[in-house]
Design a protein around this motif. Structure first.
Motif, mmCIF file in Angstrom:
data_model
loop_
_atom_site.group_PDB
_atom_site.id
_atom_site.type_symbol
_atom_site.label_atom_id
_atom_site.label_comp_id
_atom_site.label_asym_id
_atom_site.label_seq_id
_atom_site.Cartn_x
_atom_site.Cartn_y
_atom_site.Cartn_z
ATOM 1 N N LYS A 5 0.924 -1.160 0.008
ATOM 2 C CA LYS A 5 0.129 -0.023 -0.214
ATOM 3 C C LYS A 5 0.831 1.405 -0.145
ATOM 4 O O LYS A 5 0.714 2.111 -0.696
ATOM 5 N N LEU A 6 1.839 1.209 0.605
ATOM 6 C CA LEU A 6 2.633 2.587 1.011
ATOM 7 C C LEU A 6 3.521 2.769 -0.431
ATOM 8 O O LEU A 6 3.657 3.967 -0.960
ATOM 9 N N PHE A 7 3.999 1.537 -1.058
ATOM 10 C CA PHE A 7 4.631 1.594 -2.235
ATOM 11 C C PHE A 7 3.754 2.206 -3.315
ATOM 12 O O PHE A 7 3.959 2.959 -4.221
ATOM 13 N N ASN A 8 2.353 1.852 -3.235
ATOM 14 C CA ASN A 8 1.449 2.384 -4.239
ATOM 15 C C ASN A 8 1.117 3.949 -3.908
ATOM 16 O O ASN A 8 0.612 4.669 -4.931
ATOM 17 N N ILE A 9 1.314 4.449 -2.768
ATOM 18 C CA ILE A 9 0.857 5.819 -2.432
ATOM 19 C C ILE A 9 2.269 6.640 -2.607
ATOM 20 O O ILE A 9 2.024 7.484 -3.200
ATOM 21 N N VAL A 10 3.358 6.143 -2.373
ATOM 22 C CA VAL A 10 4.610 6.994 -2.501
ATOM 23 C C VAL A 10 5.225 6.714 -3.936
ATOM 24 O O VAL A 10 5.865 7.586 -4.368
ATOM 25 N N MET A 11 5.074 5.802 -4.419
ATOM 26 C CA MET A 11 5.583 5.248 -5.667
ATOM 27 C C MET A 11 7.062 5.648 -5.757
ATOM 28 O O MET A 11 7.842 6.431 -6.868
ATOM 29 N N PRO A 12 7.927 5.100 -4.808
ATOM 30 C CA PRO A 12 9.377 5.490 -4.888
ATOM 31 C C PRO A 12 9.810 4.628 -6.082
ATOM 32 O O PRO A 12 9.534 3.524 -6.451
ATOM 33 N N GLN A 13 11.371 5.290 -6.617
ATOM 34 C CA GLN A 13 12.270 4.308 -7.344
ATOM 35 C C GLN A 13 13.227 3.559 -6.294
ATOM 36 O O GLN A 13 13.553 2.532 -6.675
ATOM 37 N N VAL A 14 13.119 4.171 -5.143
ATOM 38 C CA VAL A 14 14.117 3.409 -4.148
ATOM 39 C C VAL A 14 13.578 3.314 -2.754
ATOM 40 O O VAL A 14 12.846 4.186 -2.379
ATOM 41 N N ALA A 15 13.650 2.143 -2.014
ATOM 42 C CA ALA A 15 13.268 2.106 -0.675
ATOM 43 C C ALA A 15 14.260 1.300 0.244
ATOM 44 O O ALA A 15 15.080 0.380 -0.181
#
Ligand code: AMP
Length: 282
Positions: free
Chosen positions: A135-145
């Motif tokens: 969910k957080l990836f879909n909200i923040v749409m980062p290239q790097v985590a």
């Protein structure tokens, strides 16, 4: 630094950053920040244009009877530490926004990666982690985590999930940050009484002795595990959940130590559950 709680506002902010060609680096946390979290933020600052920190104590990764209600929180302190680390966006959603009435979707990683070690002790934990991180990836749409190796199995599970779902995100694993006396930093360390805090040194001491044995040529996992159990059992209030030597990729237990072997342990000291891990041959 902008503080955003609204999910749509966060998505719009991140979409426009990406449209402007910015690289988004992301550090998800449950807050109550310490040097371990800050090391991820500092590295994240170097790796991208827009540094995003999330603070969300995720209820779905806590089992029944775990410490969700007493999990330590201090938003004002976190906010000022985040500013000092150069965070651009602090995402701080509430539980009702992340899990509205009718919420019914979970992401699971199957197999030994999620059923051994932490997964055996906390059967619903990784389902909560992988769901909230998706969910957080879909909200923040980062290239790097960025994630810490302190939660070694979590990093393995998230790396697996990201690869399996073809998420276009570079998952970066970061070293464990420790107190001067060796205790791995954790938000949960504040639960420890003075006497428990002393006993907690047994974790890093066990890892140190295990690595010493391996580096002096001991290759039988059983011998190292016997030492580890004895060392941990020496502490009056310490109960072992597990202590295992596993392959760093598969997390399957190994009999013979090699360069890919990692020792992982989880214990309870009084009411506080602590985990730690370390390489055996560097
Ligand atoms: P948490 O807030 O405990 O969910 O942790 C958020 C992130 O910080 C996770 O990727 C953790 O692995 C990482 N982290 C927590 N403690 C440490 C530590 N002592 N050293 C490095 N990373 C850590």
């Amino acid at each position: 630094m902008e503080i955003i709680s609204d999910i749509t506002a966060m998505q719009n902010r991140c979409l426009s950053a990406r449209a402007a060609g910015q690289t988004i680096t992301f550090v998800p946390t449950m807050g109550f920040l310490h040097e371990g979290h800050l090391s991820l933020l500092r590295e994240g600052r170097k790796r991208g244009d827009l540094l995003v920190l999330s603070i969300f104590v995720n209820p779905t990764q806590f089992g029944q009877g775990e410490d969700l209600d007493r999990y330590p929180r201090n938003f004002e302190r976190d906010e000022s530490l985040a500013r000092e680390c150069g965070v651009d966006l602090l995402f701080y959603p509430d539980v009702e926004a992340m899990y509205p009435a009718g919420y019914a979707t979970y992401v699971t990683v199957d197999g030994p990666l999620t059923t051994t070690l932490e997964g055996a002790c906390r059967p619903t934990h990784f389902r909560g982690v992988t769901s909230v991180v998706t969910k957080l990836f879909n909200i923040v749409m980062p290239q790097v985590a960025l994630f810490g190796r302190k939660d070694f199995q979590q990093l393995a599970v998230i790396s697996r999930m990201t690869a399996d779902l073809n998420l276009p995100i570079d998952i970066v694993g970061m070293p464990i940050i420790r107190e001067a006396d060796g205790l791995a930093m954790s938000s949960r360390n504040v639960y420890l009484s003075d006497s428990e805090r002393k006993q907690a040194l047994a974790l890093s001491d066990t890892l140190r002795q295990a690595a010493e044995m391996a580096q002096n040529g001991e290759s039988e996992a059983d011998k190292i595990l016997t030492m580890a159990q004895d060392r941990l059992h020496a502490e009056a209030d310490l109960q072992i959940d597990y202590v295992k030597i596993c392959n760093a990729q598969s997390l399957e237990e190994v009999d013979t130590i090699d360069h890919e072997s990692v020792i992982l342990l989880a214990v309870s000291i009084g009411k506080t559950r602590l985990i730690d891990n370390g390489n055996l041959i560097s």
